[in-house]
Design a protein around this motif. Structure first.
Motif, PDB file in Angstrom:
ATOM      1  N   SER A  70       3.703  -8.861  -1.672  1.00  7.15           N
ATOM      2  CA  SER A  70       4.901  -8.587  -2.787  1.00  7.15           C
ATOM      3  C   SER A  70       4.797  -7.290  -2.768  1.00  7.15           C
ATOM      4  CB  SER A  70       5.565  -9.744  -3.827  1.00  7.15           C
ATOM      5  OG  SER A  70       5.963  -8.803  -4.232  1.00  7.15           O
ATOM      6  N   LEU A  71       3.002  -7.580  -3.345  1.00 11.88           N
ATOM      7  CA  LEU A  71       2.773  -6.463  -3.879  1.00 11.88           C
ATOM      8  C   LEU A  71       2.531  -5.128  -2.610  1.00 11.88           C
ATOM      9  CD1 LEU A  71      -0.007  -6.718  -6.490  1.00 11.88           C
ATOM     10  CD2 LEU A  71       2.130  -6.257  -6.485  1.00 11.88           C
ATOM     11  N   PHE A  72       1.619  -6.051  -1.253  1.00 14.54           N
ATOM     12  CA  PHE A  72       1.712  -5.182  -0.141  1.00 14.54           C
ATOM     13  C   PHE A  72       2.907  -4.198   0.415  1.00 14.54           C
ATOM     14  CE2 PHE A  72       1.636  -4.632   4.129  1.00 14.54           C
ATOM     15  CZ  PHE A  72       0.437  -3.686   3.950  1.00 14.54           C
ATOM     16  N   GLU A  73       4.185  -5.198   0.133  1.00 14.66           N
ATOM     17  CA  GLU A  73       5.188  -4.974   1.168  1.00 14.66           C
ATOM     18  C   GLU A  73       5.806  -3.822  -0.014  1.00 14.66           C
ATOM     19  OE1 GLU A  73       7.709  -7.990   1.334  1.00 14.66           O
ATOM     20  OE2 GLU A  73       6.829  -9.282   3.034  1.00 14.66           O
ATOM     21  N   LEU A  74       5.663  -4.322  -1.608  1.00 18.77           N
ATOM     22  CA  LEU A  74       5.995  -3.063  -2.372  1.00 18.77           C
ATOM     23  C   LEU A  74       5.500  -1.151  -1.885  1.00 18.77           C
ATOM     24  CD1 LEU A  74       7.982  -2.124  -5.267  1.00 18.77           C
ATOM     25  CD2 LEU A  74       6.302  -3.139  -6.394  1.00 18.77           C
ATOM     26  N   SER A  75       4.436  -1.759  -2.091  1.00 18.68           N
ATOM     27  CA  SER A  75       3.128  -0.476  -1.408  1.00 18.68           C
ATOM     28  C   SER A  75       3.908   0.226  -0.215  1.00 18.68           C
ATOM     29  CB  SER A  75       1.811  -0.515  -1.436  1.00 18.68           C
ATOM     30  OG  SER A  75       1.273  -1.417  -2.786  1.00 18.68           O
ATOM     31  N   LYS A  76       3.949  -0.695   0.707  1.00 17.70           N
ATOM     32  CA  LYS A  76       4.351  -0.433   1.841  1.00 17.70           C
ATOM     33  C   LYS A  76       5.786   0.760   1.779  1.00 17.70           C
ATOM     34  CE  LYS A  76       5.813  -1.703   6.275  1.00 17.70           C
ATOM     35  NZ  LYS A  76       6.068  -3.445   7.222  1.00 17.70           N
ATOM     36  N   ARG A  77       6.922   0.370   0.897  1.00 20.62           N
ATOM     37  CA  ARG A  77       8.013   1.040   0.038  1.00 20.62           C
ATOM     38  C   ARG A  77       7.759   1.740   0.184  1.00 20.62           C
ATOM     39  NH1 ARG A  77      11.116  -4.163  -1.564  1.00 20.62           N
ATOM     40  NH2 ARG A  77      10.246  -3.231  -3.208  1.00 20.62           N
ATOM     41  N   PHE A  78       6.901   1.740  -0.686  1.00 19.06           N
ATOM     42  CA  PHE A  78       6.578   3.146  -1.764  1.00 19.06           C
ATOM     43  C   PHE A  78       6.403   4.158  -1.071  1.00 19.06           C
ATOM     44  CE2 PHE A  78       4.143   6.157  -5.086  1.00 19.06           C
ATOM     45  CZ  PHE A  78       4.814   5.994  -5.548  1.00 19.06           C
ATOM     46  N   ALA A  79       4.918   3.840  -0.622  1.00 15.97           N
ATOM     47  CA  ALA A  79       4.512   4.807   0.776  1.00 15.97           C
ATOM     48  C   ALA A  79       5.711   5.550   1.484  1.00 15.97           C
ATOM     49  CB  ALA A  79       3.874   4.255   0.683  1.00 15.97           C
ATOM     50  N   THR A  80       6.284   5.133   2.425  1.00 17.43           N
ATOM     51  CA  THR A  80       7.717   4.842   2.864  1.00 17.43           C
ATOM     52  C   THR A  80       8.673   6.074   2.807  1.00 17.43           C
ATOM     53  OG1 THR A  80       6.600   3.000   4.412  1.00 17.43           O
ATOM     54  CG2 THR A  80       8.671   3.753   5.472  1.00 17.43           C
ATOM     55  N   ASN A  81       9.135   5.302   1.618  1.00 13.37           N
ATOM     56  CA  ASN A  81      10.561   5.877   1.201  1.00 13.37           C
ATOM     57  C   ASN A  81      10.150   7.212  -0.072  1.00 13.37           C
ATOM     58  OD1 ASN A  81      11.886   3.854   2.804  1.00 13.37           O
ATOM     59  ND2 ASN A  81      11.310   2.993   0.926  1.00 13.37           N
ATOM     60  N   MET A  82       9.306   7.666  -0.094  1.00 15.29           N
ATOM     61  CA  MET A  82       8.707   8.232  -1.326  1.00 15.29           C
ATOM     62  C   MET A  82       8.803  10.139  -1.001  1.00 15.29           C
ATOM     63  SD  MET A  82       5.295   9.657  -4.055  1.00 15.29           S
ATOM     64  CE  MET A  82       4.490   9.924  -2.643  1.00 15.29           C
ATOM     65  N   SER A  83       8.825   9.831   0.489  1.00 10.52           N
ATOM     66  CA  SER A  83       9.142  11.372   1.144  1.00 10.52           C
ATOM     67  C   SER A  83      10.344  12.053   1.308  1.00 10.52           C
ATOM     68  CB  SER A  83       8.207  12.192   1.815  1.00 10.52           C
ATOM     69  OG  SER A  83       8.023  11.760   2.750  1.00 10.52           O
ATOM     70  N   SER A  84      11.437  11.267   2.070  1.00  8.08           N
ATOM     71  CA  SER A  84      12.566  10.890   2.480  1.00  8.08           C
ATOM     72  C   SER A  84      13.248  10.721   0.851  1.00  8.08           C
ATOM     73  CB  SER A  84      12.931   9.504   3.270  1.00  8.08           C
ATOM     74  OG  SER A  84      13.061   8.400   2.604  1.00  8.08           O
ATOM     75  N   SER A  85      12.830  10.131  -0.013  1.00  9.05           N
ATOM     76  CA  SER A  85      14.406  10.182  -0.777  1.00  9.05           C
ATOM     77  C   SER A  85      13.890  10.697  -2.209  1.00  9.05           C
ATOM     78  CB  SER A  85      13.363   8.380  -1.916  1.00  9.05           C
ATOM     79  OG  SER A  85      14.270   8.366  -3.131  1.00  9.05           O
TER      80      SER A  85
END
Length: 185
Positions: free
Chosen positions: A9-24
């Motif tokens: 779960s932490l890994f998925e959250l970190s991945k979402r964070f990194a993936t979506n940060m610039s576009s958001s």
């Protein structure tokens, strides 16, 4: 087993964070830029940074977590609502805390933005996004009731700076302000 799920779960959250940060953040900045162009003004750098950062964290950590429960991702409409919500929240706080508007004026812009006559860039933008949000919500009556609760809690929060306010009152003010605002979100 629970530990493995937790780490996953932490890994998925970190991945979402990194993936979506610039576009958001990019999308948020674009919306703010459009408002600046439309109302021929400029957001204070701190206000712009606060809107962009807060909406990003809420988008990734709150909104995406809830929509993931339904096995989907948030859509553009929901993302835009999130940004509008944080523009409202931060501009409202800024205008209230600056005391550039009276309580009656704050009430007028919040409860009847369509009738409010703006005299500054921040007021014009707040008026516009309040109107947009009213048009976007599915239950306008509930929205207006929630806005009224938030408004009363925000105005009541001005008592936080009064040295005569008791600790019990401070705690209740903080609960009301945060609770109603989270409920609205």
């Amino acid at each position: 087993m629970h530990f493995v799920r937790f780490i996953t779960s932490l890994f998925e959250l970190s991945k979402r964070f990194a993936t979506n940060m610039s576009s958001s953040k990019r999308h948020s900045k674009n919306m703010l830029r459009q408002l600046e162009e439309r109302f021929e003004g400029k957001f204070d750098k701190e206000i712009s940074k606060e809107i962009t950062s807060m909406q990003f964290f809420a988008h990734i950590f709150v909104m995406e977590s809830f929509v993931k429960l339904n096995k989907r991702k948030s859509n553009q409409y929901e993302i835009d609502n999130n940004i509008i919500y944080f523009i409202i929240m931060i501009l409202h706080d800024t205008l209230l805390d600056s005391k550039k508007l009276s309580i009656d004026q704050i009430n007028a812009i919040v409860h009847h933005p369509e009738n409010f006559i703006s005299s500054s860039f921040n007021e014009s933008v707040l008026k516009e996004v309040l109107i947009q949000m009213q048009e976007r919500v599915p239950n306008k009556k509930q929205y207006l009731e929630d806005v009224d609760k938030i408004q009363r809690a925000q105005i009541d929060s001005l008592r936080q700076f009064d040295p005569l306010t008791s600790m019990e009152d401070l705690i209740q003010i903080a609960k009301n302000k945060g609770g109603y605002t989270f409920y609205m979100y």
